[in-house]
Motif scaffolding. Structure first.
Motif, PDB file in Angstrom:
ATOM      1  N   GLN A 280      44.555  31.208  37.237  1.00 18.67           N
ATOM      2  CA  GLN A 280      44.063  32.514  37.684  1.00 18.67           C
ATOM      3  C   GLN A 280      43.685  32.483  39.167  1.00 18.67           C
ATOM      4  OE1 GLN A 280      43.682  35.501  35.888  1.00 18.67           O
ATOM      5  NE2 GLN A 280      44.994  34.471  34.415  1.00 18.67           N
ATOM      6  N   GLU A 283      46.802  32.503  41.273  1.00 15.10           N
ATOM      7  CA  GLU A 283      47.372  33.851  41.384  1.00 15.10           C
ATOM      8  C   GLU A 283      46.540  34.713  42.330  1.00 15.10           C
ATOM      9  OE1 GLU A 283      47.932  35.674  37.624  1.00 15.10           O
ATOM     10  OE2 GLU A 283      49.054  33.997  36.771  1.00 15.10           O
ATOM     11  N   SER A 284      45.229  34.468  42.356  1.00  7.02           N
ATOM     12  CA  SER A 284      44.348  35.278  43.199  1.00  7.02           C
ATOM     13  C   SER A 284      44.391  34.846  44.659  1.00  7.02           C
ATOM     14  CB  SER A 284      42.900  35.171  42.692  1.00  7.02           C
ATOM     15  OG  SER A 284      42.797  35.581  41.342  1.00  7.02           O
ATOM     16  N   LYS A 321      40.158  42.029  46.716  1.00  8.07           N
ATOM     17  CA  LYS A 321      40.265  40.617  46.330  1.00  8.07           C
ATOM     18  C   LYS A 321      38.893  40.054  45.951  1.00  8.07           C
ATOM     19  CE  LYS A 321      43.481  38.747  46.409  1.00  8.07           C
ATOM     20  NZ  LYS A 321      44.482  38.479  45.360  1.00  8.07           N
ATOM     21  N   VAL A 324      38.212  40.870  42.410  1.00  8.38           N
ATOM     22  CA  VAL A 324      38.994  39.995  41.520  1.00  8.38           C
ATOM     23  C   VAL A 324      38.298  38.651  41.345  1.00  8.38           C
ATOM     24  CG1 VAL A 324      41.172  38.730  41.282  1.00  8.38           C
ATOM     25  CG2 VAL A 324      41.186  41.106  42.059  1.00  8.38           C
ATOM     26  N   LEU A 325      37.792  38.094  42.435  1.00  7.78           N
ATOM     27  CA  LEU A 325      37.128  36.801  42.366  1.00  7.78           C
ATOM     28  C   LEU A 325      35.807  36.885  41.594  1.00  7.78           C
ATOM     29  CD1 LEU A 325      37.717  35.351  45.955  1.00  7.78           C
ATOM     30  CD2 LEU A 325      38.912  34.791  43.835  1.00  7.78           C
TER      31      LEU A 325
END
Length: 435
Positions: A280, A283-284, A321, A324-325
């Motif tokens: 993951q 991908e991030s 982003k 997402v993190l």
């Protein structure tokens, strides 16, 4: 799907000169073609603008996710034309199933796909063509000459389907259920069977079964670390005169069967495993930016953020982003949480723009700790593998020495007199007798 030669028609009804046409003289005012703003080589034709918007967005998302893994440039090399036939499309009476064709156009290859909007697997079919076109960029050199002798089946089905499935979540754990059931029943295909598939079955259940195993194979090859490096090295060798065989990438048959039972997948679990978190975070790491002055979308990583211009486009991408993190940190394996937090702090520092030097240091520290975590994890795996190879198979248990330790200590102490213990026992005996 099978690509045995240059022109392969798979259920493609009424294709004339490489394009689906309506009846002679028919007027189709409601049908329009839209090109992707990011990748003009990708177009979608339909009477429904929303369908085209979704199809073109899927192309951008697919490129965004796969480009870092395949190490592709920003330009979409092989055109893809999608025609989604809706009930009010003049072709609706003649198109009842998916049809795909590969065509030579201006010395390059083009993929044409037509399918009805009622197809329950329309999204999968469309994304399959995007993945295929992107893999052609790895399999065919830029100076490749396409003619009637060009074979397109050099791109294996297991790779196309495995990568396409790898791009998509499986919230209901369907793939996991299919594979585990087959493994427990002794019906799982061997590696030779999977790598020997030349087409994806048109039967939905059998096709799902094939896709699940393709996914597990590809997932085992692209895990962060040496596996992914070997996979990317193999892809890099393909356009050359002597492309490497992928056989050296594959696990042994026994390891493959073990993979089917133990492979950690994205699932409904609350917390990711170490490998899931690594995947993951990997991908991030990347994100796409449409920077001012750039003709194409630019792919950047988190480690490049400090060198980006501090404008609104970048700030919006960084803010997204960061979210997402945050979500990843909540579910991450405990070993990865401090590293993800460092990336978050670095992104926050970039947005605040108060201390660029400290922000750069945070990015560097996060990168170094990420590399160290991967290296340390690989050492643990190597040690476990070494232990399994060198341990004594005659022992009844890995912990037999542990369980026998107490007995050995008692035997070792039995020959040594313990006057203090003897005196205490005598005192206790006297008190117990009432003396």
């Amino acid at each position: 799907m099978n690509w045995p030669a240059l022109l392969l028609w798979l259920l493609a009804p009424f294709v004339v000169a490489g394009r689906l046409l309506a009846d002679d003289g028919a007027v189709v005012p409601t049908v329009s073609t839209t090109a992707s703003q990011t990748y003009p080589q990708v177009t979608c034709t339909s009477t429904d603008p929303a369908i085209c918007a979704d199809a073109l967005q899927l192309a951008e998302d697919t490129r965004y996710q796969l480009a870092p893994l395949l190490k592709l440039g920003p330009v979409w090399r092989f055109p893809v034309r999608i025609h989604v036939v809706t009930p009010d499309d003049p072709l609706s009476a003649r198109v009842h199933e998916e049809g795909v064709a590969a065509i030579i156009v201006d010395k390059t290859m083009e993929i044409d796909l037509v399918l009805p909007s009622s197809d329950p697997e329309a999204r999968e079919a469309i994304q399959r063509q995007y993945v295929t076109a992107m893999l052609w960029e790895k399999f065919f050199a830029p100076d490749q000459v396409f003619d009637s002798q060009t074979h397109l089946d050099v791109v294996p089905i297991w790779l196309i389907e495995g990568l396409r499935e790898w791009l998509n979540e499986d919230p209901d754990c369907v793939r996991e259920a299919v594979v585990k059931r087959a493994a427990l029943c002794g019906r799982a295909p061997t590696l030779a069977e999977i790598t020997g598939w030349h087409e994806l079955s048109s039967d939905r259940l059998y096709g799902l079964w094939q896709r699940a195993f393709c996914y597990y194979l590809v997932n085992s090859l692209v895990k962060v670390g040496p596996h992914r490096a070997n996979f990317q090295q193999w892809l890099a060798s393909l356009p050359g005169a002597n492309p490497a065989s992928p056989n050296y990438l594959f696990p042994t048959e026994s390891d493959w069967q073990r993979e089917l039972f133990q492979s950690p997948e994205r699932s409904l679990e609350l917390v990711y495993t170490w490998e899931q978190t690594a995947d993951q975070l990997d991908e991030s790491q990347t994100f796409a930016l449409a920077l001012p002055g750039e003709k194409n979308v630019v792919i950047r990583t988190l480690d490049d953020v400090s060198s980006l211009p501090h404008d609104q486009v970048v700030l919006e991408a960084i803010d997204q982003k960061t979210r997402v993190l945050i979500n990843l940190e909540l579910r991450a394996h405990v070993s990865w949480r401090p590293i993800i937090a460092l990336y978050r702090f670095a992104l926050a520092g970039y947005i605040a723009n108060k201390d660029p030097v400290q922000t750069q240091q945070l990015f560097e520290e996060a990168h170094q700790r990420r590399e160290a975590e991967i290296a340390n994890h690989q050492k643990i795996i190597d040690y476990v593998n070494w232990f399994q190879v060198t341990h004594d198979d005659n022992s009844t248990s890995h912990f037999s020495s542990y369980f026998s330790l107490a007995d050995e200590l008692d035997r070792a102490q039995a020959t040594r007199p313990n006057p203090i213990r003897t005196s205490l026992l005598q005192v206790e005996s006297q008190f117990s007798s009432g003396n």
